[in-house]
Design a protein around this motif. Structure first.
Motif, PDB file in Angstrom:
ATOM      1  N   VAL A  50       0.832  -1.207   0.000  1.00  0.00           N
ATOM      2  CA  VAL A  50       0.000   0.000   0.000  1.00  0.00           C
ATOM      3  C   VAL A  50       0.862   1.250   0.000  1.00  0.00           C
ATOM      4  CG1 VAL A  50      -1.649   1.328   1.378  1.00  0.00           C
ATOM      5  CG2 VAL A  50      -1.979  -1.138   1.079  1.00  0.00           C
ATOM      6  N   LEU A  51       1.899   1.280   0.832  1.00  0.00           N
ATOM      7  CA  LEU A  51       2.729   2.483   0.942  1.00  0.00           C
ATOM      8  C   LEU A  51       3.549   2.733  -0.326  1.00  0.00           C
ATOM      9  CD1 LEU A  51       4.005   2.325   4.635  1.00  0.00           C
ATOM     10  CD2 LEU A  51       2.070   3.599   3.695  1.00  0.00           C
ATOM     11  N   ARG A  52       3.968   1.677  -0.995  1.00  0.00           N
ATOM     12  CA  ARG A  52       4.698   1.869  -2.252  1.00  0.00           C
ATOM     13  C   ARG A  52       3.822   2.563  -3.285  1.00  0.00           C
ATOM     14  NH1 ARG A  52       6.272  -3.779  -1.476  1.00  0.00           N
ATOM     15  NH2 ARG A  52       8.361  -3.855  -0.540  1.00  0.00           N
ATOM     16  N   ALA A  53       2.535   2.308  -3.226  1.00  0.00           N
ATOM     17  CA  ALA A  53       1.605   2.930  -4.171  1.00  0.00           C
ATOM     18  C   ALA A  53       1.089   4.272  -3.668  1.00  0.00           C
ATOM     19  CB  ALA A  53       0.428   1.991  -4.432  1.00  0.00           C
ATOM     20  N   SER A  54       1.449   4.630  -2.437  1.00  0.00           N
ATOM     21  CA  SER A  54       0.934   5.859  -1.826  1.00  0.00           C
ATOM     22  C   SER A  54       2.079   6.619  -1.172  1.00  0.00           C
ATOM     23  CB  SER A  54      -0.138   5.518  -0.777  1.00  0.00           C
ATOM     24  OG  SER A  54      -1.053   4.568  -1.268  1.00  0.00           O
ATOM     25  N   PRO A  55       2.906   7.292  -1.970  1.00  0.00           N
ATOM     26  CA  PRO A  55       4.114   7.939  -1.416  1.00  0.00           C
ATOM     27  C   PRO A  55       3.826   9.035  -0.402  1.00  0.00           C
ATOM     28  CG  PRO A  55       3.771   8.547  -3.723  1.00  0.00           C
ATOM     29  CD  PRO A  55       2.824   7.440  -3.432  1.00  0.00           C
ATOM     30  N   GLY A  56       2.599   9.534  -0.344  1.00  0.00           N
ATOM     31  CA  GLY A  56       2.276  10.578   0.618  1.00  0.00           C
ATOM     32  C   GLY A  56       1.756  10.052   1.938  1.00  0.00           C
ATOM     33  N   ALA A  57       1.628   8.729   2.059  1.00  0.00           N
ATOM     34  CA  ALA A  57       1.039   8.141   3.265  1.00  0.00           C
ATOM     35  C   ALA A  57       2.114   7.589   4.190  1.00  0.00           C
ATOM     36  CB  ALA A  57       0.058   7.037   2.895  1.00  0.00           C
ATOM     37  N   ARG A  58       1.757   7.514   5.470  1.00  0.00           N
ATOM     38  CA  ARG A  58       2.568   6.833   6.458  1.00  0.00           C
ATOM     39  C   ARG A  58       1.802   5.609   6.941  1.00  0.00           C
ATOM     40  NH1 ARG A  58       6.941   9.517   7.752  1.00  0.00           N
ATOM     41  NH2 ARG A  58       7.325   8.128   9.533  1.00  0.00           N
ATOM     42  N   GLY A  59       2.528   4.638   7.477  1.00  0.00           N
ATOM     43  CA  GLY A  59       1.894   3.407   7.915  1.00  0.00           C
ATOM     44  C   GLY A  59       2.195   3.092   9.357  1.00  0.00           C
ATOM     45  N   VAL A  60       1.243   2.422   9.990  1.00  0.00           N
ATOM     46  CA  VAL A  60       1.434   1.901  11.344  1.00  0.00           C
ATOM     47  C   VAL A  60       1.209   0.393  11.282  1.00  0.00           C
ATOM     48  CG1 VAL A  60       0.661   1.921  13.744  1.00  0.00           C
ATOM     49  CG2 VAL A  60       0.623   4.040  12.397  1.00  0.00           C
ATOM     50  N   LEU A  61       2.235  -0.363  11.633  1.00  0.00           N
ATOM     51  CA  LEU A  61       2.127  -1.815  11.670  1.00  0.00           C
ATOM     52  C   LEU A  61       1.855  -2.230  13.103  1.00  0.00           C
ATOM     53  CD1 LEU A  61       2.375  -4.425  10.000  1.00  0.00           C
ATOM     54  CD2 LEU A  61       4.805  -4.477  10.617  1.00  0.00           C
ATOM     55  N   PHE A  62       0.710  -2.876  13.314  1.00  0.00           N
ATOM     56  CA  PHE A  62       0.249  -3.216  14.661  1.00  0.00           C
ATOM     57  C   PHE A  62       0.109  -4.716  14.791  1.00  0.00           C
ATOM     58  CE2 PHE A  62      -3.326  -3.997  17.646  1.00  0.00           C
ATOM     59  CZ  PHE A  62      -2.799  -3.400  18.791  1.00  0.00           C
ATOM     60  N   ASP A  63       0.798  -5.294  15.784  1.00  0.00           N
ATOM     61  CA  ASP A  63       0.691  -6.736  16.025  1.00  0.00           C
ATOM     62  C   ASP A  63       1.283  -7.025  17.403  1.00  0.00           C
ATOM     63  OD1 ASP A  63       0.362  -9.566  15.610  1.00  0.00           O
ATOM     64  OD2 ASP A  63       0.596  -9.215  13.462  1.00  0.00           O
ATOM     65  N   GLN A  64       1.312  -8.294  17.756  1.00  0.00           N
ATOM     66  CA  GLN A  64       1.892  -8.688  19.027  1.00  0.00           C
ATOM     67  C   GLN A  64       3.406  -8.459  19.007  1.00  0.00           C
ATOM     68  OE1 GLN A  64       0.257 -12.419  20.771  1.00  0.00           O
ATOM     69  NE2 GLN A  64      -0.973 -12.504  18.911  1.00  0.00           N
ATOM     70  N   ALA A  65       3.991  -8.339  20.193  1.00  0.00           N
ATOM     71  CA  ALA A  65       5.386  -7.906  20.308  1.00  0.00           C
ATOM     72  C   ALA A  65       6.343  -8.825  19.553  1.00  0.00           C
ATOM     73  CB  ALA A  65       5.773  -7.817  21.778  1.00  0.00           C
ATOM     74  N   HIS A  66       6.150 -10.153  19.657  1.00  0.00           N
ATOM     75  CA  HIS A  66       7.100 -11.053  18.996  1.00  0.00           C
ATOM     76  C   HIS A  66       6.978 -10.967  17.472  1.00  0.00           C
ATOM     77  CE1 HIS A  66       3.549 -13.695  18.735  1.00  0.00           C
ATOM     78  NE2 HIS A  66       4.201 -14.339  17.801  1.00  0.00           N
ATOM     79  N   VAL A  67       5.778 -10.660  16.974  1.00  0.00           N
ATOM     80  CA  VAL A  67       5.584 -10.514  15.533  1.00  0.00           C
ATOM     81  C   VAL A  67       6.237  -9.215  15.050  1.00  0.00           C
ATOM     82  CG1 VAL A  67       3.896 -10.357  13.670  1.00  0.00           C
ATOM     83  CG2 VAL A  67       3.449 -11.838  15.639  1.00  0.00           C
ATOM     84  N   ILE A  68       6.072  -8.140  15.806  1.00  0.00           N
ATOM     85  CA  ILE A  68       6.683  -6.870  15.430  1.00  0.00           C
ATOM     86  C   ILE A  68       8.201  -6.978  15.431  1.00  0.00           C
ATOM     87  CG2 ILE A  68       7.040  -4.475  16.179  1.00  0.00           C
ATOM     88  CD1 ILE A  68       4.383  -4.966  14.743  1.00  0.00           C
ATOM     89  N   ALA A  69       8.754  -7.726  16.382  1.00  0.00           N
ATOM     90  CA  ALA A  69      10.208  -7.927  16.400  1.00  0.00           C
ATOM     91  C   ALA A  69      10.676  -8.590  15.107  1.00  0.00           C
ATOM     92  CB  ALA A  69      10.608  -8.766  17.611  1.00  0.00           C
ATOM     93  N   ALA A  70       9.928  -9.587  14.653  1.00  0.00           N
ATOM     94  CA  ALA A  70      10.270 -10.246  13.390  1.00  0.00           C
ATOM     95  C   ALA A  70      10.073  -9.301  12.217  1.00  0.00           C
ATOM     96  CB  ALA A  70       9.423 -11.501  13.215  1.00  0.00           C
ATOM     97  N   ALA A  71       9.036  -8.477  12.263  1.00  0.00           N
ATOM     98  CA  ALA A  71       8.756  -7.540  11.179  1.00  0.00           C
ATOM     99  C   ALA A  71       9.890  -6.537  11.017  1.00  0.00           C
ATOM    100  CB  ALA A  71       7.435  -6.815  11.435  1.00  0.00           C
ATOM    101  N   ARG A  72      10.424  -6.052  12.114  1.00  0.00           N
ATOM    102  CA  ARG A  72      11.536  -5.098  12.034  1.00  0.00           C
ATOM    103  C   ARG A  72      12.719  -5.706  11.287  1.00  0.00           C
ATOM    104  NH1 ARG A  72      11.366  -0.593  15.437  1.00  0.00           N
ATOM    105  NH2 ARG A  72       9.641  -0.564  16.952  1.00  0.00           N
ATOM    106  N   ASP A  73      12.994  -6.992  11.551  1.00  0.00           N
ATOM    107  CA  ASP A  73      14.101  -7.655  10.859  1.00  0.00           C
ATOM    108  C   ASP A  73      13.808  -7.819   9.376  1.00  0.00           C
ATOM    109  OD1 ASP A  73      15.532  -7.876  13.214  1.00  0.00           O
ATOM    110  OD2 ASP A  73      14.801  -9.892  13.667  1.00  0.00           O
ATOM    111  N   VAL A  74      12.561  -8.177   9.048  1.00  0.00           N
ATOM    112  CA  VAL A  74      12.196  -8.396   7.646  1.00  0.00           C
ATOM    113  C   VAL A  74      12.209  -7.088   6.865  1.00  0.00           C
ATOM    114  CG1 VAL A  74      10.309  -9.072   6.108  1.00  0.00           C
ATOM    115  CG2 VAL A  74      10.843 -10.468   8.112  1.00  0.00           C
ATOM    116  N   ILE A  75      11.644  -6.043   7.437  1.00  0.00           N
ATOM    117  CA  ILE A  75      11.518  -4.768   6.730  1.00  0.00           C
ATOM    118  C   ILE A  75      12.857  -4.047   6.650  1.00  0.00           C
ATOM    119  CG2 ILE A  75      10.436  -2.483   6.823  1.00  0.00           C
ATOM    120  CD1 ILE A  75       7.990  -3.859   8.077  1.00  0.00           C
ATOM    121  N   GLY A  76      13.623  -4.079   7.743  1.00  0.00           N
ATOM    122  CA  GLY A  76      14.939  -3.441   7.738  1.00  0.00           C
ATOM    123  C   GLY A  76      14.866  -1.955   7.443  1.00  0.00           C
ATOM    124  N   ASP A  77      15.802  -1.488   6.624  1.00  0.00           N
ATOM    125  CA  ASP A  77      15.875  -0.070   6.281  1.00  0.00           C
ATOM    126  C   ASP A  77      15.407   0.226   4.861  1.00  0.00           C
ATOM    127  OD1 ASP A  77      16.970   0.533   8.795  1.00  0.00           O
ATOM    128  OD2 ASP A  77      18.998   0.066   8.094  1.00  0.00           O
TER     129      ASP A  77
END
Length: 332
Positions: free
Chosen positions: A183-210
């Motif tokens: 969604v964000l790649r198609a919407s350069p003016g938008a910001r995103g909030v990724l919401f999930d349980q703590a262990h899932v967010i920890a994995a998401a940070r590694d996957v998404i990176g920089d």
């Protein structure tokens, strides 16, 4: 004698032969061996410790299913479908195949018990509900998270829904953020909030990176049955409501209505039940959700009723690939 009804029943009854063959191929990491140049059953058997003749028969059958090409003399190669079984393949289905071939396969063996009692077949099989089971079995939980992390239909959403005016997109239980990133790649003016349980967010940070659009993603942890981030103007609910009762869905949607901006939009991504006499994956996944957690897919009119009870109004419904739909709603 007309054999077509017999063949129909035979094809239905032997479907698990194919699914377990696909599972076995993934469990043996067959795609990785083929890509490494081990293209005969003898070479793969030597690398995996498998029984060579049995492995040859499996590979021959997989070729008949369209997952492999070739033979044991010239060597087997992967088809595009077969490549999806690889762990590191783009759009890999490896975790999904392992989950469907192990826990889910065993669960379906108790379908009769479920229909007789109304108690989820997963509980008959494993002695407890699915989510507590996953909490106690980390490897199964990792595979389950992997099955939810991707979706061939994610890229469809920005093509059918206009996100150009979106400011903050909140992905509820968004896993490792694959949908939100599309969604964000198609919407350069938008910001995103990724919401999930703590262990899932920890994995998401590694996957998404920089990598972009990581600079436009913030992270929030919690349980969506208790609270969700406020202030979003788009809320994404992908494959969540089908696991919950009507009353629970209404509570979640009310919470979403209260959290979003006055002009906010809710987008529910689910399969729907088609009109009587039609078929779709919605009917298949309706039973899948039933045996796993006692859930169900719903018709478009049933979603409209849920929205109405939550103070929302059904908006456009967009078809996506794999019989998925983007069902939109806004304040009534």
């Amino acid at each position: 004698m007309d054999e077509s009804p017999t063949r129909t029943v035979l094809d239905l009854m032997t479907g698990y032969w194919a699914s377990q063959s696909v599972y076995t191929a993934a469990a043996l990491n067959l795609p990785e061996h083929l890509e490494a140049g081990r293209t005969t059953s003898r070479e793969v058997a030597a690398a995996t410790g498998a029984h060579q003749r049995s492995l040859f028969q499996l590979m021959r059958f997989l070729a008949g299913l369209g997952l492999l090409r070739g033979d044991d003399e010239s060597g087997f190669t992967l088809t595009p479908a077969g490549a999806l079984l690889g762990k590191d393949a783009p759009d890999s289905l490896h975790d999904l195949v392992l989950m469907y071939g192990d826990e889910f396969y065993r669960t379906w063996g108790r379908l009769l018990d479920h229909v007789r009692t109304g108690r989820p077949a997963f509980e008959h099989t494993f002695g407890e509900p699915m989510y507590p089971y996953l909490a106690a079995h980390p490897e199964a939980a990792r595979r389950f998270d992997g099955t939810m992390a991707g979706g061939a239909f994610f890229a469809d959403l920005p093509r059918v829904h206009d996100f150009s005016g979106a400011r903050t997109v909140v992905d509820i239980a968004g896993g490792t953020g694959a949908l939100l990133r599309e969604v964000l790649r198609a919407s350069p003016g938008a910001r995103g909030v990724l919401f999930d349980q703590a262990h899932v967010i920890a994995a998401a940070r590694d996957v998404i990176g920089d990598a972009a659009p990581a600079d436009r993603i913030s992270y929030a942890t919690g349980d969506y049955t208790e609270s969700i981030p406020v202030g979003g103007d788009v809320y994404l609910w992908s494959r969540i409501l089908h696991s919950r009762s009507d009353d629970s869905c209404v509570d979640l949607l009310k919470r979403c209505r209260d959290a979003m901006t006055p002009d906010g939009t809710v987008i529910v991504l689910e399969r729907t039940i088609p009109p009587t006499g039609e078929t779709s994956l919605g009917l298949w996944f309706d039973l899948q959700m039933m045996v796993l957690v006692g859930g169900s897919e719903r018709s478009e009119s049933q979603y409209a009723e849920l929205f109405d009870r939550a103070g929302l109004a059904l908006g456009p419904v967009h078809p996506l690939s794999l019989d998925m739909y983007a069902i939109t709603a806004s304040r009534a």
